[in-house]
Design a protein around this motif. Structure first.
Motif, PDB file in Angstrom:
ATOM      1  N   THR A  29      59.071  34.387  77.442  1.00 19.40           N
ATOM      2  CA  THR A  29      60.051  35.453  77.549  1.00 19.40           C
ATOM      3  C   THR A  29      59.278  36.767  77.544  1.00 19.40           C
ATOM      4  O   THR A  29      58.137  36.817  77.072  1.00 19.40           O
ATOM      5  CB  THR A  29      61.077  35.410  76.399  1.00 19.40           C
ATOM      6  N   ALA A  30      59.869  37.799  78.089  1.00 18.58           N
ATOM      7  CA  ALA A  30      59.207  39.103  78.082  1.00 18.58           C
ATOM      8  C   ALA A  30      59.090  39.592  76.637  1.00 18.58           C
ATOM      9  O   ALA A  30      60.034  39.490  75.860  1.00 18.58           O
ATOM     10  CB  ALA A  30      59.982  40.101  78.919  1.00 18.58           C
ATOM     11  N   ALA A  56      52.780  29.102  84.807  1.00 23.87           N
ATOM     12  CA  ALA A  56      53.699  28.816  85.911  1.00 23.87           C
ATOM     13  C   ALA A  56      55.125  29.217  85.544  1.00 23.87           C
ATOM     14  O   ALA A  56      55.865  29.749  86.378  1.00 23.87           O
ATOM     15  CB  ALA A  56      53.638  27.334  86.277  1.00 23.87           C
ATOM     16  N   ALA A  57      55.509  29.004  84.289  1.00 22.18           N
ATOM     17  CA  ALA A  57      56.850  29.390  83.841  1.00 22.18           C
ATOM     18  C   ALA A  57      57.007  30.912  83.842  1.00 22.18           C
ATOM     19  O   ALA A  57      58.067  31.431  84.197  1.00 22.18           O
ATOM     20  CB  ALA A  57      57.129  28.807  82.465  1.00 22.18           C
ATOM     21  N   ILE A  62      59.160  35.859  86.632  1.00 20.27           N
ATOM     22  CA  ILE A  62      58.904  37.067  87.407  1.00 20.27           C
ATOM     23  C   ILE A  62      59.570  36.969  88.777  1.00 20.27           C
ATOM     24  O   ILE A  62      60.201  37.923  89.243  1.00 20.27           O
ATOM     25  CB  ILE A  62      57.383  37.316  87.532  1.00 20.27           C
ATOM     26  N   ALA A  63      59.470  35.815  89.401  1.00 17.38           N
ATOM     27  CA  ALA A  63      60.075  35.622  90.726  1.00 17.38           C
ATOM     28  C   ALA A  63      61.600  35.701  90.677  1.00 17.38           C
ATOM     29  O   ALA A  63      62.233  36.131  91.645  1.00 17.38           O
ATOM     30  CB  ALA A  63      59.633  34.283  91.301  1.00 17.38           C
ATOM     31  N   ASP A  69      59.511  45.094  87.713  1.00 21.66           N
ATOM     32  CA  ASP A  69      58.067  44.904  87.842  1.00 21.66           C
ATOM     33  C   ASP A  69      57.562  44.142  86.621  1.00 21.66           C
ATOM     34  O   ASP A  69      58.216  44.113  85.580  1.00 21.66           O
ATOM     35  CB  ASP A  69      57.358  46.255  87.952  1.00 21.66           C
ATOM     36  N   ALA A  70      56.388  43.542  86.744  1.00 21.02           N
ATOM     37  CA  ALA A  70      55.832  42.749  85.636  1.00 21.02           C
ATOM     38  C   ALA A  70      54.416  43.207  85.317  1.00 21.02           C
ATOM     39  O   ALA A  70      53.656  43.601  86.196  1.00 21.02           O
ATOM     40  CB  ALA A  70      55.832  41.273  86.001  1.00 21.02           C
ATOM     41  N   TRP A  71      54.087  43.150  84.036  1.00 21.42           N
ATOM     42  CA  TRP A  71      52.742  43.411  83.532  1.00 21.42           C
ATOM     43  C   TRP A  71      52.402  42.251  82.612  1.00 21.42           C
ATOM     44  O   TRP A  71      53.187  41.893  81.745  1.00 21.42           O
ATOM     45  CB  TRP A  71      52.723  44.731  82.760  1.00 21.42           C
ATOM     46  N   MET A  72      51.231  41.642  82.825  1.00 18.88           N
ATOM     47  CA  MET A  72      50.805  40.517  81.984  1.00 18.88           C
ATOM     48  C   MET A  72      49.478  40.831  81.316  1.00 18.88           C
ATOM     49  O   MET A  72      48.575  41.375  81.955  1.00 18.88           O
ATOM     50  CB  MET A  72      50.656  39.245  82.810  1.00 18.88           C
TER      51      MET A  72
END
Length: 85
Positions: A29-30, A56-57, A62-63, A69-72
């Motif tokens: 989760t974010a 992968a999850a 994100i998809a 937008d995403a930051w990892m």
């Protein structure tokens, strides 16, 4: 992991903290959503103990939300990269 989450709390923008009620640790989760303008940014902190299935999850999450937008940041990589400003 805690030293990684503290800079998220200090970002000078509105943000929402993700909570993990009844969510197993192996489901991503974010960690937070930074409410940047014009687009929000979901922050994902990846624990070092997670495997490729966890990655992968996160990619799937994100998809599913292309409007965010995403930051990892991966804890196993060492120092935390700079958060978006």
């Amino acid at each position: 992991m805690r030293r990684w989450s503290m800079p998220v709390a200090r970002v000078n923008t509105r943000s929402l903290k993700g909570l993990r009620y009844n969510l197993p640790a192996n489901r991503p989760t974010a960690t937070a959503i930074l409410q940047h303008q014009p687009r929000p940014v979901a922050v994902y902190l990846i624990p070092s103990s997670m495997d490729s299935a966890f990655d992968a999850a996160v990619d799937e999450l994100i998809a599913l939300r292309p409007e965010i937008d995403a930051w990892m940041g991966r804890v196993a990589d060492g120092e935390m990269p700079l958060l978006p400003q």
